[in-house]
Write an enzyme that holds these catalytic residues in place. Structure first.
Site, short mmCIF file in Angstrom:
data_model
loop_
_atom_site.label_atom_id
_atom_site.label_comp_id
_atom_site.label_asym_id
_atom_site.label_seq_id
_atom_site.Cartn_x
_atom_site.Cartn_y
_atom_site.Cartn_z
N THR A 127 0.93 -1.08 0.03
CA THR A 127 0.03 0.13 -0.08
C THR A 127 0.92 1.36 -0.15
O THR A 127 1.94 1.40 0.50
CB THR A 127 -0.85 -0.06 1.13
OG1 THR A 127 -0.32 -0.20 2.35
CG2 THR A 127 -1.96 -0.98 1.09
N SER A 156 5.29 -1.18 -1.46
CA SER A 156 4.61 -0.61 -2.59
C SER A 156 5.65 0.22 -3.38
O SER A 156 6.45 0.65 -2.71
CB SER A 156 3.46 0.40 -2.15
OG SER A 156 3.19 1.43 -3.03
N HIS A 291 -7.87 -4.59 -5.84
CA HIS A 291 -7.10 -3.46 -5.10
C HIS A 291 -8.12 -2.96 -4.12
O HIS A 291 -8.14 -1.53 -3.83
CB HIS A 291 -7.19 -2.48 -6.39
CG HIS A 291 -5.81 -1.73 -6.27
ND1 HIS A 291 -4.89 -1.88 -7.15
CD2 HIS A 291 -5.29 -0.69 -5.53
CE1 HIS A 291 -3.66 -1.10 -6.86
NE2 HIS A 291 -4.12 -0.26 -5.89
N ASP A 322 -6.30 -11.01 -1.55
CA ASP A 322 -6.43 -9.73 -0.65
C ASP A 322 -7.84 -9.03 -1.14
O ASP A 322 -8.38 -9.70 -2.00
CB ASP A 322 -5.38 -8.97 -0.58
CG ASP A 322 -5.16 -8.10 -1.79
OD1 ASP A 322 -5.96 -7.68 -2.62
OD2 ASP A 322 -3.92 -7.39 -1.78
N GLY A 324 -10.55 -7.23 1.38
CA GLY A 324 -11.74 -7.27 2.28
C GLY A 324 -11.25 -8.10 3.48
O GLY A 324 -12.18 -8.45 4.61
N VAL A 325 -10.07 -8.69 3.60
CA VAL A 325 -9.96 -9.55 4.84
C VAL A 325 -9.63 -8.74 6.09
O VAL A 325 -8.96 -7.91 6.25
CB VAL A 325 -8.57 -10.47 4.66
CG1 VAL A 325 -8.32 -11.27 5.73
CG2 VAL A 325 -8.62 -10.89 3.16
N GLY A 345 -4.38 -5.46 3.49
CA GLY A 345 -4.22 -3.92 3.05
C GLY A 345 -4.64 -2.87 4.09
O GLY A 345 -3.52 -2.35 4.41
C1 FNR Z 1 -3.50 0.04 -1.95
N1 FNR Z 1 -3.21 -1.08 -2.88
C2 FNR Z 1 -2.10 -0.95 -3.72
N2 FNR Z 1 -1.67 -2.03 -4.49
C3 FNR Z 1 -0.36 -1.96 -5.11
O1 FNR Z 1 -0.13 -2.79 -5.76
N3 FNR Z 1 0.19 -0.95 -4.78
C4 FNR Z 1 -0.05 0.10 -4.23
O2 FNR Z 1 0.82 1.22 -4.28
C5 FNR Z 1 -1.04 0.25 -3.51
N4 FNR Z 1 -1.59 1.28 -2.51
C6 FNR Z 1 -2.74 1.38 -2.05
C7 FNR Z 1 -2.86 2.04 -0.97
C8 FNR Z 1 -3.96 2.19 -0.32
C9 FNR Z 1 -4.39 3.05 0.70
C10 FNR Z 1 -4.86 1.02 -0.31
C11 FNR Z 1 -6.05 0.96 0.76
C12 FNR Z 1 -4.53 -0.01 -1.20
C13 FNR Z 1 -4.22 -2.23 -3.07
C14 FNR Z 1 -3.62 -3.16 -2.09
O3 FNR Z 1 -2.20 -3.83 -2.06
C15 FNR Z 1 -4.57 -4.02 -1.56
O4 FNR Z 1 -4.87 -4.77 -2.61
C16 FNR Z 1 -5.87 -3.85 -0.89
O5 FNR Z 1 -5.65 -2.97 -0.04
C17 FNR Z 1 -6.65 -5.12 -0.45
O6 FNR Z 1 -7.86 -4.90 0.25
P1 FNR Z 1 -7.72 -4.33 1.80
O7 FNR Z 1 -7.37 -5.35 2.61
O8 FNR Z 1 -7.55 -3.08 2.18
O9 FNR Z 1 -9.34 -4.66 1.92
#
Ligand code: FNR
Length: 396
Positions: A127, A156, A291, A322, A324-325, A345
Protein backbone atom coordinates in the site's frame (compact mmCIF):
# COMPACT_ATOMS: atom_id res chain seq x y z
CA UNK A 1 -37.02 35.31 -10.14
CA UNK A 2 -40.58 35.63 -11.40
CA UNK A 3 -42.27 32.36 -10.34
CA UNK A 4 -43.36 32.14 -6.70
CA UNK A 5 -43.42 28.80 -4.87
CA UNK A 6 -44.47 28.21 -1.31
CA UNK A 7 -40.83 27.97 -0.41
CA UNK A 8 -39.99 31.29 -1.97
CA UNK A 9 -42.55 33.03 0.22
CA UNK A 10 -40.67 32.00 3.39
CA UNK A 11 -38.42 34.59 4.99
CA UNK A 12 -34.81 34.24 3.75
CA UNK A 13 -33.44 32.97 7.14
CA UNK A 14 -36.09 30.24 7.38
CA UNK A 15 -35.37 29.09 3.82
CA UNK A 16 -31.68 28.84 4.60
CA UNK A 17 -32.41 26.75 7.67
CA UNK A 18 -34.70 24.47 5.72
CA UNK A 19 -31.99 23.85 3.11
CA UNK A 20 -29.38 23.20 5.76
CA UNK A 21 -31.74 20.78 7.50
CA UNK A 22 -32.38 18.82 4.33
CA UNK A 23 -28.68 18.77 3.50
CA UNK A 24 -27.93 17.47 7.01
CA UNK A 25 -30.64 14.81 6.62
CA UNK A 26 -29.14 13.74 3.28
CA UNK A 27 -25.65 13.57 4.70
CA UNK A 28 -26.80 11.63 7.74
CA UNK A 29 -28.43 9.06 5.46
CA UNK A 30 -25.43 8.65 3.18
CA UNK A 31 -23.56 5.41 3.81
CA UNK A 32 -20.27 7.14 2.99
CA UNK A 33 -20.74 9.82 5.55
CA UNK A 34 -22.18 7.37 8.07
CA UNK A 35 -19.07 5.23 7.67
CA UNK A 36 -16.98 8.21 8.61
CA UNK A 37 -18.90 9.26 11.70
CA UNK A 38 -17.05 9.15 14.98
CA UNK A 39 -17.51 5.56 16.20
CA UNK A 40 -16.57 6.62 19.70
CA UNK A 41 -19.20 9.31 20.02
CA UNK A 42 -20.81 7.41 22.91
CA UNK A 43 -17.50 6.85 24.65
CA UNK A 44 -15.74 9.23 26.98
CA UNK A 45 -12.29 8.60 25.46
CA UNK A 46 -10.42 6.86 22.63
CA UNK A 47 -9.42 3.33 23.75
CA UNK A 48 -5.81 2.34 24.45
CA UNK A 49 -4.09 -0.27 22.31
CA UNK A 50 -4.65 -3.10 24.78
CA UNK A 51 -8.39 -2.39 24.87
CA UNK A 52 -9.00 -3.09 21.19
CA UNK A 53 -10.51 -6.46 20.43
CA UNK A 54 -10.44 -6.64 16.63
CA UNK A 55 -9.18 -4.90 13.48
CA UNK A 56 -12.26 -2.69 13.19
CA UNK A 57 -11.39 -1.04 16.50
CA UNK A 58 -8.06 0.05 15.03
CA UNK A 59 -9.87 1.66 12.10
CA UNK A 60 -11.97 3.66 14.51
CA UNK A 61 -8.93 4.82 16.48
CA UNK A 62 -7.11 5.74 13.27
CA UNK A 63 -10.20 7.72 12.29
CA UNK A 64 -10.19 9.53 15.63
CA UNK A 65 -6.46 10.32 15.49
CA UNK A 66 -5.76 11.10 11.84
CA UNK A 67 -6.69 14.20 9.81
CA UNK A 68 -9.69 13.50 7.58
CA UNK A 69 -7.69 13.32 4.35
CA UNK A 70 -5.19 10.83 5.82
CA UNK A 71 -8.02 8.60 7.09
CA UNK A 72 -9.98 8.85 3.86
CA UNK A 73 -7.16 7.93 1.50
CA UNK A 74 -7.06 4.28 2.65
CA UNK A 75 -10.79 4.19 3.33
CA UNK A 76 -12.21 4.96 -0.06
CA UNK A 77 -13.01 2.72 -2.98
CA UNK A 78 -13.78 3.37 -6.63
CA UNK A 79 -16.99 5.16 -7.65
CA UNK A 80 -20.09 3.85 -5.82
CA UNK A 81 -17.86 1.63 -3.67
CA UNK A 82 -20.00 -1.41 -4.54
CA UNK A 83 -16.94 -3.64 -4.86
CA UNK A 84 -15.51 -2.25 -1.65
CA UNK A 85 -18.69 -3.32 0.15
CA UNK A 86 -18.97 -6.56 -1.82
CA UNK A 87 -15.53 -7.60 -0.58
CA UNK A 88 -16.89 -7.64 2.94
CA UNK A 89 -20.28 -9.09 2.03
CA UNK A 90 -18.63 -12.03 0.28
CA UNK A 91 -16.86 -13.07 3.46
CA UNK A 92 -20.16 -12.85 5.29
CA UNK A 93 -21.82 -15.20 2.79
CA UNK A 94 -19.38 -18.01 3.44
CA UNK A 95 -20.11 -20.22 6.42
CA UNK A 96 -17.56 -22.28 8.28
CA UNK A 97 -18.53 -25.84 9.10
CA UNK A 98 -17.92 -26.59 12.76
CA UNK A 99 -16.28 -29.88 13.59
CA UNK A 100 -16.83 -31.03 17.13
CA UNK A 101 -14.84 -33.35 19.38
CA UNK A 102 -11.73 -33.31 17.26
CA UNK A 103 -8.45 -33.58 19.10
CA UNK A 104 -6.63 -30.62 17.59
CA UNK A 105 -3.75 -30.31 20.07
CA UNK A 106 -1.38 -27.57 18.97
CA UNK A 107 -2.49 -25.62 15.94
CA UNK A 108 0.14 -25.53 13.18
CA UNK A 109 -0.02 -22.40 11.06
CA UNK A 110 3.54 -22.30 9.73
CA UNK A 111 4.07 -22.33 5.99
CA UNK A 112 6.72 -21.58 3.39
CA UNK A 113 6.21 -19.44 0.31
CA UNK A 114 9.00 -19.32 -2.27
CA UNK A 115 11.47 -20.54 0.35
CA UNK A 116 10.45 -17.89 2.90
CA UNK A 117 9.37 -19.50 6.15
CA UNK A 118 6.29 -17.87 7.68
CA UNK A 119 4.72 -18.47 11.07
CA UNK A 120 1.28 -17.69 9.57
CA UNK A 121 -0.06 -17.62 5.99
CA UNK A 122 -0.49 -13.86 6.30
CA UNK A 123 1.41 -11.06 4.52
CA UNK A 124 1.12 -7.28 4.39
CA UNK A 125 -0.26 -6.12 1.00
CA UNK A 126 1.61 -3.35 -0.83
CA UNK A 127 0.00 0.00 0.00
CA UNK A 128 1.26 3.43 -0.96
CA UNK A 129 2.32 6.38 1.15
CA UNK A 130 2.54 5.20 4.76
CA UNK A 131 4.23 8.53 5.52
CA UNK A 132 0.79 10.12 5.48
CA UNK A 133 -0.19 8.06 8.52
CA UNK A 134 3.06 8.08 10.47
CA UNK A 135 6.30 10.10 10.25
CA UNK A 136 8.34 6.91 9.89
CA UNK A 137 5.98 5.52 7.26
CA UNK A 138 6.86 2.08 5.87
CA UNK A 139 9.80 1.77 8.25
CA UNK A 140 7.38 1.75 11.19
CA UNK A 141 5.12 -0.72 9.35
CA UNK A 142 8.10 -2.99 8.72
CA UNK A 143 9.13 -2.91 12.38
CA UNK A 144 5.57 -3.72 13.42
CA UNK A 145 5.27 -6.57 10.92
CA UNK A 146 8.63 -7.98 12.02
CA UNK A 147 7.56 -7.89 15.66
CA UNK A 148 4.40 -9.86 14.77
CA UNK A 149 6.12 -13.23 14.26
CA UNK A 150 8.26 -11.99 11.36
CA UNK A 151 5.37 -11.21 9.02
CA UNK A 152 6.43 -10.68 5.41
CA UNK A 153 5.66 -7.21 4.07
CA UNK A 154 5.25 -6.31 0.41
CA UNK A 155 6.64 -2.81 -0.10
CA UNK A 156 4.68 -0.62 -2.52
CA UNK A 157 6.24 0.92 -5.59
CA UNK A 158 4.75 4.16 -4.25
CA UNK A 159 6.16 3.89 -0.75
CA UNK A 160 6.98 7.09 1.13
CA UNK A 161 10.52 5.83 1.75
CA UNK A 162 12.84 3.99 -0.68
CA UNK A 163 12.83 0.20 -0.51
CA UNK A 164 16.42 0.14 0.79
CA UNK A 165 15.53 2.34 3.78
CA UNK A 166 12.48 0.23 4.60
CA UNK A 167 14.64 -2.89 4.37
CA UNK A 168 17.11 -1.47 6.89
CA UNK A 169 14.40 -0.82 9.50
CA UNK A 170 13.85 -4.45 10.58
CA UNK A 171 14.69 -8.06 9.89
CA UNK A 172 11.48 -9.63 8.61
CA UNK A 173 11.29 -10.67 4.94
CA UNK A 174 10.29 -8.11 2.29
CA UNK A 175 8.83 -8.52 -1.16
CA UNK A 176 8.63 -5.65 -3.61
CA UNK A 177 5.69 -4.44 -5.73
CA UNK A 178 5.94 -2.75 -9.11
CA UNK A 179 3.61 -0.65 -11.24
CA UNK A 180 5.17 -1.12 -14.69
CA UNK A 181 6.49 2.12 -16.17
CA UNK A 182 6.74 2.94 -19.82
CA UNK A 183 10.52 2.87 -19.57
CA UNK A 184 11.95 -0.59 -18.99
CA UNK A 185 15.17 1.08 -17.82
CA UNK A 186 13.30 2.76 -14.98
CA UNK A 187 11.79 -0.60 -13.97
CA UNK A 188 15.16 -2.30 -14.22
CA UNK A 189 16.88 0.22 -11.96
CA UNK A 190 14.11 0.02 -9.35
CA UNK A 191 14.02 -3.77 -9.35
CA UNK A 192 17.78 -4.22 -9.27
CA UNK A 193 18.06 -1.93 -6.26
CA UNK A 194 15.21 -3.69 -4.46
CA UNK A 195 16.67 -7.14 -5.13
CA UNK A 196 20.10 -5.98 -3.93
CA UNK A 197 18.42 -4.72 -0.75
CA UNK A 198 16.86 -8.13 -0.15
CA UNK A 199 13.47 -8.30 -1.92
CA UNK A 200 12.60 -12.00 -2.03
CA UNK A 201 9.74 -11.87 -4.54
CA UNK A 202 8.25 -9.41 -7.02
CA UNK A 203 4.57 -8.52 -7.24
CA UNK A 204 3.61 -6.79 -10.48
CA UNK A 205 0.29 -4.98 -10.13
CA UNK A 206 -1.74 -5.10 -13.32
CA UNK A 207 -5.22 -4.07 -12.31
CA UNK A 208 -4.89 -0.53 -13.65
CA UNK A 209 -6.21 1.10 -10.56
CA UNK A 210 -8.27 4.22 -11.14
CA UNK A 211 -6.46 7.39 -10.22
CA UNK A 212 -9.31 9.50 -8.88
CA UNK A 213 -12.05 8.71 -6.37
CA UNK A 214 -15.21 10.60 -5.55
CA UNK A 215 -14.44 10.71 -1.85
CA UNK A 216 -11.00 12.14 -2.60
CA UNK A 217 -12.53 14.73 -4.88
CA UNK A 218 -15.00 15.60 -2.17
CA UNK A 219 -12.11 16.11 0.23
CA UNK A 220 -10.18 18.16 -2.26
CA UNK A 221 -13.07 20.44 -2.95
CA UNK A 222 -14.44 20.83 0.53
CA UNK A 223 -11.80 19.86 3.05
CA UNK A 224 -9.75 22.61 4.62
CA UNK A 225 -6.76 20.33 5.31
CA UNK A 226 -6.51 19.29 1.66
CA UNK A 227 -6.72 22.91 0.59
CA UNK A 228 -3.95 23.80 3.00
CA UNK A 229 -1.74 21.12 1.41
CA UNK A 230 -2.38 22.79 -1.92
CA UNK A 231 -4.07 19.73 -3.48
CA UNK A 232 -5.88 21.09 -6.55
CA UNK A 233 -9.67 21.01 -6.28
CA UNK A 234 -10.16 19.29 -9.67
CA UNK A 235 -8.23 16.54 -11.33
CA UNK A 236 -6.42 17.48 -14.52
CA UNK A 237 -7.17 13.94 -15.73
CA UNK A 238 -10.78 14.36 -16.77
CA UNK A 239 -11.30 10.75 -17.91
CA UNK A 240 -9.83 9.40 -14.68
CA UNK A 241 -7.71 6.95 -16.58
CA UNK A 242 -4.41 6.10 -14.96
CA UNK A 243 -2.43 7.22 -17.98
CA UNK A 244 0.86 5.80 -16.80
CA UNK A 245 -0.63 2.34 -16.41
CA UNK A 246 -2.71 1.58 -19.46
CA UNK A 247 -0.08 0.73 -22.00
CA UNK A 248 1.44 -2.56 -20.93
CA UNK A 249 0.91 -6.05 -22.28
CA UNK A 250 1.45 -9.59 -21.01
CA UNK A 251 4.82 -9.64 -22.75
CA UNK A 252 6.00 -7.18 -20.08
CA UNK A 253 6.62 -10.22 -17.88
CA UNK A 254 8.99 -11.71 -20.48
CA UNK A 255 10.77 -8.37 -20.76
CA UNK A 256 11.56 -8.11 -17.05
CA UNK A 257 12.51 -11.78 -16.60
CA UNK A 258 16.20 -11.28 -17.55
CA UNK A 259 16.82 -8.95 -14.62
CA UNK A 260 14.47 -10.44 -12.05
CA UNK A 261 16.08 -13.26 -10.10
CA UNK A 262 13.24 -13.75 -7.62
CA UNK A 263 9.77 -15.31 -8.08
CA UNK A 264 7.24 -13.11 -9.91
CA UNK A 265 3.52 -12.80 -9.13
CA UNK A 266 0.83 -10.91 -11.06
CA UNK A 267 -1.48 -8.92 -8.77
CA UNK A 268 -5.03 -8.08 -9.74
CA UNK A 269 -6.17 -11.41 -11.21
CA UNK A 270 -9.94 -11.98 -11.06
CA UNK A 271 -10.69 -14.56 -13.77
CA UNK A 272 -9.70 -18.14 -14.56
CA UNK A 273 -8.76 -16.94 -18.04
CA UNK A 274 -6.16 -14.46 -16.76
CA UNK A 275 -4.90 -16.98 -14.24
CA UNK A 276 -4.24 -19.42 -17.11
CA UNK A 277 -2.26 -16.74 -18.95
CA UNK A 278 -0.14 -16.26 -15.81
CA UNK A 279 0.66 -19.98 -15.89
CA UNK A 280 1.41 -19.93 -19.64
CA UNK A 281 3.77 -16.98 -19.06
CA UNK A 282 5.60 -19.01 -16.41
CA UNK A 283 4.69 -16.76 -13.49
CA UNK A 284 5.32 -18.16 -10.04
CA UNK A 285 2.29 -16.74 -8.33
CA UNK A 286 -1.25 -15.52 -8.97
CA UNK A 287 -2.36 -12.74 -6.65
CA UNK A 288 -6.16 -12.54 -6.60
CA UNK A 289 -7.07 -8.93 -5.84
CA UNK A 290 -9.45 -6.16 -6.81
CA UNK A 291 -7.20 -3.57 -5.19
CA UNK A 292 -9.44 -3.45 -2.14
CA UNK A 293 -12.34 -2.16 -4.27
CA UNK A 294 -10.21 0.68 -5.64
CA UNK A 295 -9.97 -0.43 -9.25
CA UNK A 296 -13.06 -1.44 -11.27
CA UNK A 297 -16.30 -0.73 -9.42
CA UNK A 298 -18.90 -3.53 -9.83
CA UNK A 299 -16.11 -6.02 -10.36
CA UNK A 300 -16.47 -9.22 -8.31
CA UNK A 301 -15.19 -9.76 -4.81
CA UNK A 302 -12.05 -11.84 -4.67
CA UNK A 303 -13.53 -14.61 -2.54
CA UNK A 304 -16.25 -15.30 -5.13
CA UNK A 305 -13.80 -15.86 -7.97
CA UNK A 306 -11.15 -17.66 -5.93
CA UNK A 307 -12.39 -21.25 -6.48
CA UNK A 308 -12.44 -20.97 -10.29
CA UNK A 309 -8.96 -19.44 -10.24
CA UNK A 310 -7.67 -22.20 -7.97
CA UNK A 311 -9.07 -24.78 -10.39
CA UNK A 312 -7.50 -23.02 -13.39
CA UNK A 313 -4.09 -22.78 -11.72
CA UNK A 314 -4.18 -26.46 -10.78
CA UNK A 315 -1.32 -26.21 -8.30
CA UNK A 316 1.13 -24.81 -10.88
CA UNK A 317 1.61 -21.51 -9.03
CA UNK A 318 1.08 -20.10 -5.56
CA UNK A 319 -2.17 -18.26 -4.96
CA UNK A 320 -2.45 -15.19 -2.76
CA UNK A 321 -5.66 -13.28 -2.06
CA UNK A 322 -6.49 -9.89 -0.65
CA UNK A 323 -9.39 -7.40 -0.58
CA UNK A 324 -11.69 -7.29 2.38
CA UNK A 325 -9.81 -9.56 4.80
CA UNK A 326 -10.44 -8.28 8.33
CA UNK A 327 -10.63 -11.33 10.61
CA UNK A 328 -9.05 -14.70 11.28
CA UNK A 329 -12.23 -16.40 10.08
CA UNK A 330 -11.90 -14.50 6.76
CA UNK A 331 -8.39 -15.86 6.42
CA UNK A 332 -9.58 -19.40 7.11
CA UNK A 333 -12.35 -19.04 4.49
CA UNK A 334 -9.84 -17.91 1.85
CA UNK A 335 -7.50 -20.77 2.74
CA UNK A 336 -10.40 -23.24 2.60
CA UNK A 337 -11.35 -22.02 -0.87
CA UNK A 338 -7.78 -22.58 -2.05
CA UNK A 339 -5.52 -19.59 -1.33
CA UNK A 340 -2.02 -20.45 -0.09
CA UNK A 341 -1.90 -17.24 1.93
CA UNK A 342 -3.76 -13.95 2.34
CA UNK A 343 -2.56 -10.38 2.36
CA UNK A 344 -3.87 -7.50 4.45
CA UNK A 345 -4.12 -4.02 2.95
CA UNK A 346 -6.04 -1.62 5.16
CA UNK A 347 -5.72 -3.62 8.40
CA UNK A 348 -2.02 -2.82 9.01
CA UNK A 349 -2.65 0.77 7.85
CA UNK A 350 -5.25 1.14 10.61
CA UNK A 351 -2.65 -0.26 13.03
CA UNK A 352 -0.08 2.24 11.77
CA UNK A 353 -2.48 5.18 11.83
CA UNK A 354 -3.62 4.43 15.36
CA UNK A 355 -0.51 3.39 17.28
CA UNK A 356 2.43 3.35 14.83
CA UNK A 357 4.63 0.23 14.73
CA UNK A 358 3.04 -1.09 17.95
CA UNK A 359 -0.39 -0.83 16.31
CA UNK A 360 0.77 -2.77 13.24
CA UNK A 361 2.19 -5.48 15.48
CA UNK A 362 -0.91 -5.70 17.68
CA UNK A 363 -3.46 -5.78 14.88
CA UNK A 364 -1.51 -8.48 13.04
CA UNK A 365 -1.26 -10.51 16.23
CA UNK A 366 -5.01 -10.23 16.74
CA UNK A 367 -5.68 -11.68 13.28
CA UNK A 368 -3.08 -14.38 13.82
CA UNK A 369 -4.71 -15.48 17.07
CA UNK A 370 -8.18 -15.27 15.49
CA UNK A 371 -6.96 -17.66 12.77
CA UNK A 372 -5.65 -20.11 15.37
CA UNK A 373 -8.98 -19.97 17.19
CA UNK A 374 -10.96 -20.51 13.98
CA UNK A 375 -8.81 -23.54 13.09
CA UNK A 376 -9.36 -24.93 16.57
CA UNK A 377 -13.16 -24.50 16.38
CA UNK A 378 -13.35 -26.11 12.97
CA UNK A 379 -11.15 -29.03 13.96
CA UNK A 380 -8.40 -28.25 11.47
CA UNK A 381 -5.07 -28.52 13.32
CA UNK A 382 -2.85 -27.93 10.28
CA UNK A 383 -3.01 -25.84 7.11
CA UNK A 384 -2.99 -29.08 5.11
CA UNK A 385 -6.24 -30.12 6.81
CA UNK A 386 -8.00 -26.91 5.71
CA UNK A 387 -10.06 -28.01 2.72
CA UNK A 388 -13.06 -26.87 0.70
CA UNK A 389 -15.46 -28.93 2.83
CA UNK A 390 -14.82 -26.38 5.55
CA UNK A 391 -16.44 -23.49 3.68
CA UNK A 392 -20.04 -23.39 2.49
CA UNK A 393 -20.54 -20.66 -0.06
CA UNK A 394 -23.79 -19.62 -1.64
CA UNK A 395 -23.20 -16.12 -2.93
CA UNK A 396 -26.35 -14.14 -3.70
C1 FNR B 1 -3.54 0.05 -2.02
N1 FNR B 1 -3.25 -0.98 -2.89
C2 FNR B 1 -2.07 -0.94 -3.59
N2 FNR B 1 -1.72 -1.99 -4.39
C3 FNR B 1 -0.54 -1.99 -5.04
O1 FNR B 1 -0.25 -2.96 -5.73
N3 FNR B 1 0.30 -0.92 -4.92
C4 FNR B 1 0.02 0.17 -4.18
O2 FNR B 1 0.80 1.10 -4.10
C5 FNR B 1 -1.22 0.18 -3.49
N4 FNR B 1 -1.58 1.24 -2.72
C6 FNR B 1 -2.70 1.17 -1.95
C7 FNR B 1 -2.97 2.19 -1.06
C8 FNR B 1 -4.05 2.10 -0.21
C9 FNR B 1 -4.29 3.19 0.77
C10 FNR B 1 -4.89 0.98 -0.27
C11 FNR B 1 -6.07 0.84 0.66
C12 FNR B 1 -4.65 -0.03 -1.16
C13 FNR B 1 -4.07 -2.19 -2.91
C14 FNR B 1 -3.60 -3.18 -1.83
O3 FNR B 1 -2.40 -3.78 -2.20
C15 FNR B 1 -4.59 -4.31 -1.62
O4 FNR B 1 -4.88 -4.93 -2.84
C16 FNR B 1 -5.89 -3.87 -0.96
O5 FNR B 1 -5.67 -2.90 0.04
C17 FNR B 1 -6.55 -5.09 -0.33
O6 FNR B 1 -7.79 -4.78 0.18
P1 FNR B 1 -8.04 -4.50 1.76
O7 FNR B 1 -7.30 -5.55 2.54
O8 FNR B 1 -7.51 -3.13 2.00
O9 FNR B 1 -9.51 -4.59 1.85
Amino acid sequence: MTGHTGCNKLPRELKRRRYLKSLAAFLAGSPLIRAQQDPFRDHSRVPAIGELADAFGFEAVAYAKQPRAAYDYPAYGAETEFTLRRNREAFEWVELVPNRIVQTGTIQTATELFGTKMAFPILVSPTAGHGQLHPEGEMATHRGAAAASNTTMIVSNNSSFPFEKVAAAAESPLWVQLYPKQSLDVDREYLEKAQAAGARALVVTIDQQASVYERALHDRNLNATSRRFGIPPRSANSYRLPESRLWYEWKFFDQIRPFVKVPILAKGILTAEDAKICIERGLDGVYVSNHGGRSLDYGPSTLEVLPEIVDAVGGKALILLDSGVRRGTDILKALALGANAVCLGRVPLWGLGSFGAAGVQRVLEILQSELVQAMQFTGRPTLASVDRKLALSDFP
